[in-house]
Design a protein around this motif. Structure first.
Motif, PDB file in Angstrom:
ATOM      1  N   ASP A 139       0.855  -1.182   0.000  1.00  0.00           N
ATOM      2  CA  ASP A 139       0.000   0.000   0.000  1.00  0.00           C
ATOM      3  C   ASP A 139       0.896   1.239   0.000  1.00  0.00           C
ATOM      4  O   ASP A 139       2.123   1.128   0.108  1.00  0.00           O
ATOM      5  N   ASP A 140       0.285   2.391  -0.120  1.00  0.00           N
ATOM      6  CA  ASP A 140       1.048   3.637  -0.062  1.00  0.00           C
ATOM      7  C   ASP A 140       0.224   4.694   0.642  1.00  0.00           C
ATOM      8  O   ASP A 140      -0.991   4.539   0.835  1.00  0.00           O
ATOM      9  N   THR A 141       0.876   5.760   1.050  1.00  0.00           N
ATOM     10  CA  THR A 141       0.202   6.830   1.764  1.00  0.00           C
ATOM     11  C   THR A 141       0.874   8.152   1.425  1.00  0.00           C
ATOM     12  O   THR A 141       2.051   8.179   1.033  1.00  0.00           O
ATOM     13  N   GLY A 156      -0.991  14.954  -4.533  1.00  0.00           N
ATOM     14  CA  GLY A 156      -1.269  13.590  -4.952  1.00  0.00           C
ATOM     15  C   GLY A 156      -2.747  13.280  -4.932  1.00  0.00           C
ATOM     16  O   GLY A 156      -3.598  14.174  -4.920  1.00  0.00           O
ATOM     17  N   TYR A 157      -3.075  11.987  -4.901  1.00  0.00           N
ATOM     18  CA  TYR A 157      -4.468  11.553  -5.004  1.00  0.00           C
ATOM     19  C   TYR A 157      -5.307  11.989  -3.799  1.00  0.00           C
ATOM     20  O   TYR A 157      -6.536  12.042  -3.875  1.00  0.00           O
ATOM     21  N   ASN A 164       4.999  10.776  -1.247  1.00  0.00           N
ATOM     22  CA  ASN A 164       4.349   9.465  -1.219  1.00  0.00           C
ATOM     23  C   ASN A 164       5.296   8.425  -0.624  1.00  0.00           C
ATOM     24  O   ASN A 164       6.453   8.330  -1.031  1.00  0.00           O
ATOM     25  N   VAL A 165       4.795   7.676   0.335  1.00  0.00           N
ATOM     26  CA  VAL A 165       5.555   6.570   0.931  1.00  0.00           C
ATOM     27  C   VAL A 165       4.867   5.264   0.553  1.00  0.00           C
ATOM     28  O   VAL A 165       3.695   5.054   0.869  1.00  0.00           O
ATOM     29  N   GLN A 166       5.585   4.412  -0.151  1.00  0.00           N
ATOM     30  CA  GLN A 166       5.066   3.096  -0.553  1.00  0.00           C
ATOM     31  C   GLN A 166       5.756   2.037   0.287  1.00  0.00           C
ATOM     32  O   GLN A 166       6.974   2.091   0.491  1.00  0.00           O
ATOM     33  N   ASN A 188       3.088  13.248  -6.437  1.00  0.00           N
ATOM     34  CA  ASN A 188       2.006  13.033  -7.401  1.00  0.00           C
ATOM     35  C   ASN A 188       2.174  11.741  -8.196  1.00  0.00           C
ATOM     36  O   ASN A 188       1.602  11.606  -9.276  1.00  0.00           O
ATOM     37  N   VAL A 189       2.936  10.792  -7.690  1.00  0.00           N
ATOM     38  CA  VAL A 189       3.128   9.540  -8.406  1.00  0.00           C
ATOM     39  C   VAL A 189       1.882   8.673  -8.270  1.00  0.00           C
ATOM     40  O   VAL A 189       1.165   8.726  -7.256  1.00  0.00           O
ATOM     41  N   ALA A 190       1.588   7.877  -9.287  1.00  0.00           N
ATOM     42  CA  ALA A 190       0.473   6.932  -9.209  1.00  0.00           C
ATOM     43  C   ALA A 190       0.813   5.812  -8.234  1.00  0.00           C
ATOM     44  O   ALA A 190       1.963   5.380  -8.147  1.00  0.00           O
ATOM     45  N   SER A 191      -0.182   5.350  -7.497  1.00  0.00           N
ATOM     46  CA  SER A 191       0.066   4.342  -6.460  1.00  0.00           C
ATOM     47  C   SER A 191       0.765   3.113  -7.000  1.00  0.00           C
ATOM     48  O   SER A 191       1.679   2.570  -6.385  1.00  0.00           O
ATOM     49  N   HIS A 192       0.345   2.634  -8.191  1.00  0.00           N
ATOM     50  CA  HIS A 192       0.835   1.364  -8.706  1.00  0.00           C
ATOM     51  C   HIS A 192       2.217   1.461  -9.352  1.00  0.00           C
ATOM     52  O   HIS A 192       2.813   0.436  -9.702  1.00  0.00           O
TER      53      HIS A 192
END
Length: 458
Positions: A139-141, A156-157, A164-166, A188-192
């Protein structure tokens, strides 16, 4: 409860420490190889290993910013620990990191987790329960930041400006989660993005930590993509990923007959003795499914689509009375999996993915309360060190017979315990508070950290 006397505070005692629990916690990390591992860092800063250990120690005691690392420099801490550095020195050290140095820290984190698992076998224990399944959750946050000087910060989202921390966690039915991989990314990176590489690294770390049985990789719909699933298949493990409600998924759900739904035990479910079944608004069903049909045939994945549906609550009329419903309306939650678990158990295991949110909450309640530097690589190093500190704390909790304790609880009961230093011969004695409610757990951790390593079994 109120003060019993007039009290005059004087800060003049040089033989007191406020975080005596760092002694057994860092001894445990030492026995797992921490200091030898960090000596391999090639950061262009003198005594990089010592400074890394100092940052990790501060995080264990509750530091969530560079200035907070000064909590290690008080009273008799200099007598109990070697290598404590000033916050200004540690801040300069963090800013000397590059992306390659952060990757070295990631390698240290994985090797340390394997060492902790050897020292505390119950830390990563796939056991006999739940078919010996280990769960890797990804997951990420978004960690909100402020100021214009933060490199890579963006909206970001979540709609907030941050980084973003994945991360990927490893847990079992009998073991609380540890972090097997974490990394900082632009806001702003996409989660996946990069999910396949992260999962591959996480699985490698999990195997090195002693996981030998089946592994179930879980993720939410943000990770519904070929990269995540293909990585799981390539490593011979199960996947369980929430499906985006695209037309293909909706058509598959619409094709499920009413007689295919099975009631499940769900919040507020009631057991019907007469019919020997759960009476619940939640039901599950499954159908065969081919995922990623937009890709070439060799990359399409044949799997199971498991759907859980929950009846929507009927809105009340204007006068507050309950209206009769013309037809039942449901909310559907679907996921794909290649596991051989039955439908009900597969749904139950997939719902367990929420455990990763606990880890994120603990990190945000600790060292990730802030990302303290304006430099991206320094913040990435901070995240890597937070991962190391989290796993040490988790191992310490297990060794202290507090396996279910969260990090904040461990700090309050074990780590941030005051003690007075006394000297006898060439030995130091820590005089801890009398009638400390968790003295037995503290002693258990100290014995595990300083005693001989457990015997290995084959």
């Amino acid at each position: 409860m109120k003060p019993s006397h007039t009290i005059r505070p004087v800060f003049d005692e040089s033989n007191l420490v406020s975080a005596a629990g760092l002694v057994p916690a860092l001894r445990l990390a030492e026995s797992a190889g921490l200091y030898g591992l960090v000596e391999g860092l090639t950061v262009p800063s003198p005594n990089a290993g010592v400074k890394t250990a100092s940052v990790v120690g501060g995080m264990l005691a509750g530091a969530d910013s560079i200035d907070d690392l000064d909590l290690l420099r008080h009273g008799g801490m200099g007598r109990v620990f070697d290598g404590v550095r000033a916050p200004s020195t540690l801040g300069t050290f963090l800013r000397s990191f590059t992306h390659g140095h952060v990757q070295q820290l990631d390698k240290v984190s994985g090797a340390l987790l394997a060492g902790l698992a050897r020292q505390v076998p119950a830390l990563v224990n796939s056991g006999a329960r739940a078919q010996g399944i280990a769960f890797v959750d990804v997951d990420d946050t978004i960690r909100e930041v402020h100021g214009y000087a933060k490199q890579a910060a963006a909206y970001g989202y979540s709609g907030v400006r941050g980084l973003n921390v994945q991360l990927a966690t490893l847990s079992t039915e009998v073991a609380a989660p540890v972090i097997v991989r974490a990394r900082l990314r632009r806001g702003n990176v996409a989660s996946h993005t990069g999910a396949g590489q992260l999962l591959a690294q996480a699985l490698g770390t999990a195997r090195a930590a002693g996981v030998s049985g089946p592994v179930l990789c879980r993720a939410d719909s943000a990770y519904y993509g070929h990269a995540f699933v293909a990585t799981a298949l390539r490593h011979g493990v199960w996947f369980s990923v929430t499906v985006r409600m695209n037309p293909q998924a909706k058509a598959a759900i619409a094709g499920i007959g009413e007689d295919a739904w099975t009631p499940i035990r769900y919040p507020h479910a009631v057991w019907d003795e007469a019919e020997q079944r759960w009476v619940s608004d939640a039901e599950v069903a499954e159908v065969p499914f081919v995922a990623f049909t937009s890709r070439r045939k060799a990359e399409q994945v044949t799997c199971r689509l498991i759907v859980r549906r929950v009846r929507r609550l009927q809105p009340l009329a204007g006068d507050g009375s309950e209206q009769g419903e013309l037809f039942a309306a449901y909310r559907h939650h679907a996921f794909i999996t290649n596991s051989d678990l039955d439908t009900i158990e597969a749904d139950q295991r997939h719902r367990g993915h929420a455990i990763v949110e606990q880890v994120i909450a603990e990190l945000k309640d600790g060292p990730l309360a802030h990302l303290p530097s304006g430099k991206y690589a320094a913040n990435a190093a901070w995240v890597a060190m937070a991962t190391i500190a989290f796993n040490i704390a988790r191992a310490a909790a297990v060794a202290a017979d507090m396996a279910t304790a969260r990090w904040a609880t461990l700090r309050r009961k074990i780590i941030n315990v005051p003690a007075r230093i006394a000297t006898t011969g060439r030995r130091l004695i820590l005089h801890l508070p009398a009638r400390w409610a968790w003295a037995e757990h503290w002693t258990t951790l100290h014995t595990a950290a300083t005693g001989p390593p457990p015997a290995t079994t084959t």
